[in-house]
Design a protein around this motif. Structure first.
Motif, PDB file in Angstrom:
ATOM      1  N   HIS A 110      27.092 111.272 -34.373  1.00 54.08           N
ATOM      2  CA  HIS A 110      25.930 110.718 -33.679  1.00 54.08           C
ATOM      3  C   HIS A 110      26.011 111.040 -32.202  1.00 54.08           C
ATOM      4  O   HIS A 110      27.022 111.569 -31.730  1.00 54.08           O
ATOM      5  CB  HIS A 110      25.786 109.216 -33.939  1.00 54.08           C
ATOM      6  CG  HIS A 110      26.893 108.339 -33.432  1.00 54.08           C
ATOM      7  ND1 HIS A 110      28.173 108.386 -33.932  1.00 54.08           N
ATOM      8  CD2 HIS A 110      26.903 107.387 -32.462  1.00 54.08           C
ATOM      9  CE1 HIS A 110      28.920 107.487 -33.311  1.00 54.08           C
ATOM     10  NE2 HIS A 110      28.177 106.874 -32.409  1.00 54.08           N
ATOM     11  N   ASP A 114      30.824 108.765 -26.399  1.00 50.24           N
ATOM     12  CA  ASP A 114      32.224 108.877 -26.818  1.00 50.24           C
ATOM     13  C   ASP A 114      32.379 109.794 -28.040  1.00 50.24           C
ATOM     14  O   ASP A 114      33.491 109.999 -28.522  1.00 50.24           O
ATOM     15  CB  ASP A 114      32.819 107.487 -27.120  1.00 50.24           C
ATOM     16  CG  ASP A 114      31.938 106.634 -28.025  1.00 50.24           C
ATOM     17  OD1 ASP A 114      30.703 106.702 -27.908  1.00 50.24           O
ATOM     18  OD2 ASP A 114      32.492 105.897 -28.876  1.00 50.24           O
ATOM     19  N   HIS A 115      31.260 110.376 -28.514  1.00 54.28           N
ATOM     20  CA  HIS A 115      31.312 111.259 -29.692  1.00 54.28           C
ATOM     21  C   HIS A 115      30.847 112.688 -29.391  1.00 54.28           C
ATOM     22  O   HIS A 115      31.185 113.608 -30.129  1.00 54.28           O
ATOM     23  CB  HIS A 115      30.483 110.652 -30.832  1.00 54.28           C
ATOM     24  CG  HIS A 115      30.998 109.309 -31.252  1.00 54.28           C
ATOM     25  ND1 HIS A 115      31.805 109.123 -32.350  1.00 54.28           N
ATOM     26  CD2 HIS A 115      30.878 108.088 -30.668  1.00 54.28           C
ATOM     27  CE1 HIS A 115      32.143 107.847 -32.437  1.00 54.28           C
ATOM     28  NE2 HIS A 115      31.593 107.192 -31.424  1.00 54.28           N
ATOM     29  N   ASP A 219      30.927 105.271 -36.693  1.00 51.09           N
ATOM     30  CA  ASP A 219      30.640 103.976 -36.057  1.00 51.09           C
ATOM     31  C   ASP A 219      29.735 103.084 -36.910  1.00 51.09           C
ATOM     32  O   ASP A 219      29.134 102.143 -36.395  1.00 51.09           O
ATOM     33  CB  ASP A 219      29.968 104.190 -34.691  1.00 51.09           C
ATOM     34  CG  ASP A 219      30.955 104.645 -33.624  1.00 51.09           C
ATOM     35  OD1 ASP A 219      32.112 104.957 -33.980  1.00 51.09           O
ATOM     36  OD2 ASP A 219      30.572 104.681 -32.447  1.00 51.09           O
ATOM     37  N   HIS A 265      36.581 103.528 -34.417  1.00 46.59           N
ATOM     38  CA  HIS A 265      37.020 102.573 -33.393  1.00 46.59           C
ATOM     39  C   HIS A 265      37.924 101.480 -33.965  1.00 46.59           C
ATOM     40  O   HIS A 265      38.225 100.511 -33.282  1.00 46.59           O
ATOM     41  CB  HIS A 265      35.814 101.948 -32.687  1.00 46.59           C
ATOM     42  CG  HIS A 265      35.004 102.951 -31.924  1.00 46.59           C
ATOM     43  ND1 HIS A 265      35.492 103.617 -30.820  1.00 46.59           N
ATOM     44  CD2 HIS A 265      33.755 103.440 -32.113  1.00 46.59           C
ATOM     45  CE1 HIS A 265      34.564 104.456 -30.361  1.00 46.59           C
ATOM     46  NE2 HIS A 265      33.496 104.369 -31.136  1.00 46.59           N
TER      47      HIS A 265
HETATM   48 ZN   LIG Z   1      31.614 105.229 -30.775  1.00 41.37          ZN
END
Ligand SMILES: [Zn+2]
Length: 290
Positions: A110, A114-115, A219, A265
């Protein structure tokens, strides 16, 4: 045990859970609607102190024998400027003898910072020079049009960061991009699975080899506590009802198939199994050797 690299085998596939580093989130942002006292009790029961939740930004490397695949690219050089605890994906891969040019396929689950933050180098070039990039079509279209983040229960500054990171990390990969429109096998043994809600085109992966299965949920669930409390939701889910339905679907599937699950996470390496329990599920992390 090294806390940011974990090698494992899935059938004949060589896999590595590799962390880009860690980030501390305010606990209420992970459980927006949890009653404060109840949340504090639950955090303590999980051996955590109320306050911040420090989680890894985990990525996954899979060598299928045919393709060397990287799932998500971490925060990249942009995030590392502001958050010294992240931006460690490339050095960690290097430790394992994997150079950016070795990657054949980058799967982007996505469009959150952070990805996708490591899609490009500090110079704005694709960071993986020989790779095709794969993303769900709805996700690409969402982030490359005028994304409406109005429903997100996060500060304006975080929304601006999301928009900025998408603007700088998606257009440069467009010439190398393959969009996925429906569930399909993107490489032998690697199936793209629709998992919308966290974002409009959030993607999970079902990875199978030699009769073993790994459901990489990225996520779709942010923390194991969401499994015990399926009605507690994080501030980062854009489409809350859809995210909850997706969680239920993925966890029911993982429990029924006894699949190994990887949450990006979850406490590192984020690997474990789920079993049905009460209204939700129980997380059973794998045992990692010291
Ligand atoms: Zn994330």
């Amino acid at each position: 045990m090294k806390i940011d690299i974990y090698r494992f085998k899935l059938g004949t596939f060589e896999c590595i859970a590799v962390s880009d580093g860690t980030f501390a989130y305010p606990d209420h942002s992970f459980f927006v609607n949890a009653p404060k006292e109840r949340l504090e009790q639950v955090l303590r029961r999980h051996g955590m102190q109320p306050g911040d939740i420090t989680t890894p930004w985990t990525c996954l490397f899979v060598n299928t024998g045919q393709d060397r695949i990287l799932v998500d690219t971490g925060g990249g050089p942009g995030a590392a400027l502001f958050v010294p605890s992240v931006g460690k994906l490339l050095p960690n891969l290097q430790t394992e003898g994997i150079a950016p040019g070795d990657i054949d396929m980058v799967v982007l689950t996505h469009g959150h910072p952070d990805h996708i933050g490591g899609n490009t180098s500090a110079e704005g070039e694709p960071a993986f020079p020989n790779a095709r990039y794969i993303m769900w079509k709805d996700e690409w279209e969402f982030w490359t049009s005028q994304p409406d983040l109005g429903q997100l229960e996060v500060e304006e500054e975080i929304k601006q960061t999301m928009l900025m990171v998408a603007r700088s990390n998606l257009p440069p990969i467009q010439a190398r991009l393959d969009l996925v429109e429906g569930e399909k096998e993107i490489s032998p043994g690697i199936h793209a699975i629709a998992a919308p809600g966290h974002t409009p085109g959030h993607m999970a992966l079902l990875i199978s080899s030699g009769g073993e299965r790994l459901l990489c949920i990225s996520d779709a669930v942010l923390h194991p506590i969401h499994l015990e409390h399926p009605d507690w939701y994080p501030a980062f889910d854009l489409l809350r009802e859809q995210a909850m339905a997706t969680r239920r679907q993925l966890m029911d599937r993982a429990a029924a198939q006894k699949a190994l699950v990887l949450g990006f996470h979850f406490p590192f390496p984020g690997l474990g199994h789920v079993i049905q329990k009460g209204k939700g599920w129980q997380w059973q992390p794998i045992e990692t050797k010291a």
